[in-house]
Design a protein around this motif. Structure first.
Motif, short mmCIF file in Angstrom:
data_model
loop_
_atom_site.label_atom_id
_atom_site.label_comp_id
_atom_site.label_asym_id
_atom_site.label_seq_id
_atom_site.Cartn_x
_atom_site.Cartn_y
_atom_site.Cartn_z
N GLU A 54 0.84 -1.19 0.00
CA GLU A 54 0.00 0.00 0.00
C GLU A 54 0.88 1.25 0.00
O GLU A 54 1.98 1.24 0.52
CB GLU A 54 -0.89 0.02 1.25
N ASP A 55 0.34 2.32 -0.58
CA ASP A 55 1.05 3.59 -0.60
C ASP A 55 0.06 4.68 -1.00
O ASP A 55 -0.98 4.39 -1.60
CB ASP A 55 2.22 3.56 -1.58
N VAL A 56 0.41 5.93 -0.72
CA VAL A 56 -0.44 7.04 -1.15
C VAL A 56 -0.43 7.21 -2.67
O VAL A 56 -1.35 7.78 -3.24
CB VAL A 56 -0.08 8.37 -0.46
N GLY A 57 0.61 6.69 -3.31
CA GLY A 57 0.71 6.77 -4.76
C GLY A 57 0.52 5.42 -5.42
O GLY A 57 1.05 4.41 -4.95
N ARG A 58 -0.22 5.39 -6.52
CA ARG A 58 -0.43 4.15 -7.26
C ARG A 58 0.89 3.57 -7.75
O ARG A 58 1.14 2.38 -7.65
CB ARG A 58 -1.35 4.40 -8.47
N HIS A 59 1.74 4.44 -8.28
CA HIS A 59 3.04 4.01 -8.80
C HIS A 59 3.89 3.42 -7.69
O HIS A 59 4.55 2.40 -7.87
CB HIS A 59 3.79 5.19 -9.42
N ALA A 61 2.99 2.01 -4.91
CA ALA A 61 2.50 0.70 -4.46
C ALA A 61 3.01 -0.41 -5.37
O ALA A 61 3.46 -1.46 -4.89
CB ALA A 61 0.98 0.70 -4.40
N ILE A 62 2.99 -0.17 -6.67
CA ILE A 62 3.51 -1.18 -7.61
C ILE A 62 5.02 -1.32 -7.47
O ILE A 62 5.55 -2.44 -7.45
CB ILE A 62 3.13 -0.83 -9.07
N ASP A 63 5.72 -0.20 -7.33
CA ASP A 63 7.17 -0.26 -7.17
C ASP A 63 7.56 -1.04 -5.92
O ASP A 63 8.49 -1.85 -5.94
CB ASP A 63 7.76 1.14 -7.12
N LYS A 64 6.84 -0.82 -4.83
CA LYS A 64 7.10 -1.56 -3.59
C LYS A 64 6.87 -3.06 -3.80
O LYS A 64 7.65 -3.89 -3.33
CB LYS A 64 6.20 -1.07 -2.47
N LEU A 65 5.79 -3.38 -4.48
CA LEU A 65 5.41 -4.78 -4.70
C LEU A 65 6.44 -5.50 -5.57
O LEU A 65 6.95 -6.57 -5.20
CB LEU A 65 4.03 -4.84 -5.35
N VAL A 66 6.77 -4.91 -6.71
CA VAL A 66 7.73 -5.53 -7.62
C VAL A 66 9.12 -5.55 -7.00
O VAL A 66 9.84 -6.55 -7.09
CB VAL A 66 7.73 -4.82 -8.99
N GLY A 67 9.49 -4.48 -6.32
CA GLY A 67 10.79 -4.42 -5.66
C GLY A 67 10.94 -5.50 -4.59
O GLY A 67 12.00 -6.13 -4.48
N SER A 85 -5.69 -0.98 -6.97
CA SER A 85 -6.94 -0.52 -6.38
C SER A 85 -7.53 0.69 -7.08
O SER A 85 -8.71 0.97 -6.91
CB SER A 85 -6.71 -0.19 -4.89
N GLY A 86 -6.75 1.41 -7.82
CA GLY A 86 -7.25 2.62 -8.46
C GLY A 86 -7.39 2.48 -9.96
O GLY A 86 -7.43 1.37 -10.50
N ARG A 87 -7.44 3.62 -10.63
CA ARG A 87 -7.54 3.60 -12.08
C ARG A 87 -6.18 3.23 -12.68
O ARG A 87 -5.15 3.32 -12.02
CB ARG A 87 -8.02 4.95 -12.61
#
Length: 122
Positions: A54-59, A61-67, A85-87
């Motif tokens: 989770e993160d305040v930014g969509r980008h 959150a993905i970076d954290k996940l892939v990282g 979760s967002g657009r």
């Protein structure tokens, strides 16, 4: 620039896709406290949750996940589904492709540039 070839044979059952948002929402622990975070999650093709960030930014959150996957030595994500979760804008599609993730789903609507069919924008 390295090109990523995504598998043509990756199939996810519609029933599994329909369960993803509820599974993601149940795993969003920080969202429960704040009500204002984006999330990104990796699932297998059957809808089993592997990780969520989770993160305040969509980008972010993905970076954290892939990282996290990379740091844990899971460098091939070709058997995973990414749910956000967002657009979805084209830049999130690009992140999924560069990570080798063959399937991206979202709770929010995609932008017109984010819609891709068989590797080509439509």
């Amino acid at each position: 620039m390295r090109r990523t070839r995504l598998s043509d044979g990756f199939v996810v059952a519609a029933a599994a896709i329909h369960r993803l948002p509820d599974t993601l929402r149940q795993a969003q622990t920080v969202f429960d406290r704040t009500g204002g975070l984006h999330a990104a999650a990796l699932f297998n093709r059957h809808g089993r949750l592997h990780d969520v960030k989770e993160d305040v930014g969509r980008h972010n959150a993905i970076d954290k996940l892939v990282g996290r996957q990379f740091l844990d030595g899971r460098v091939s994500l070709s058997d995973r589904v990414l749910l956000v979760s967002g657009r979805v804008g084209y830049e999130l599609v690009q992140k999924a492709i560069m990570a080798g993730i063959p399937f991206l789903a979202a709770i929010g609507a995609p932008s017109s540039l984010a819609v891709i069919w068989r590797g080509m924008p439509i």
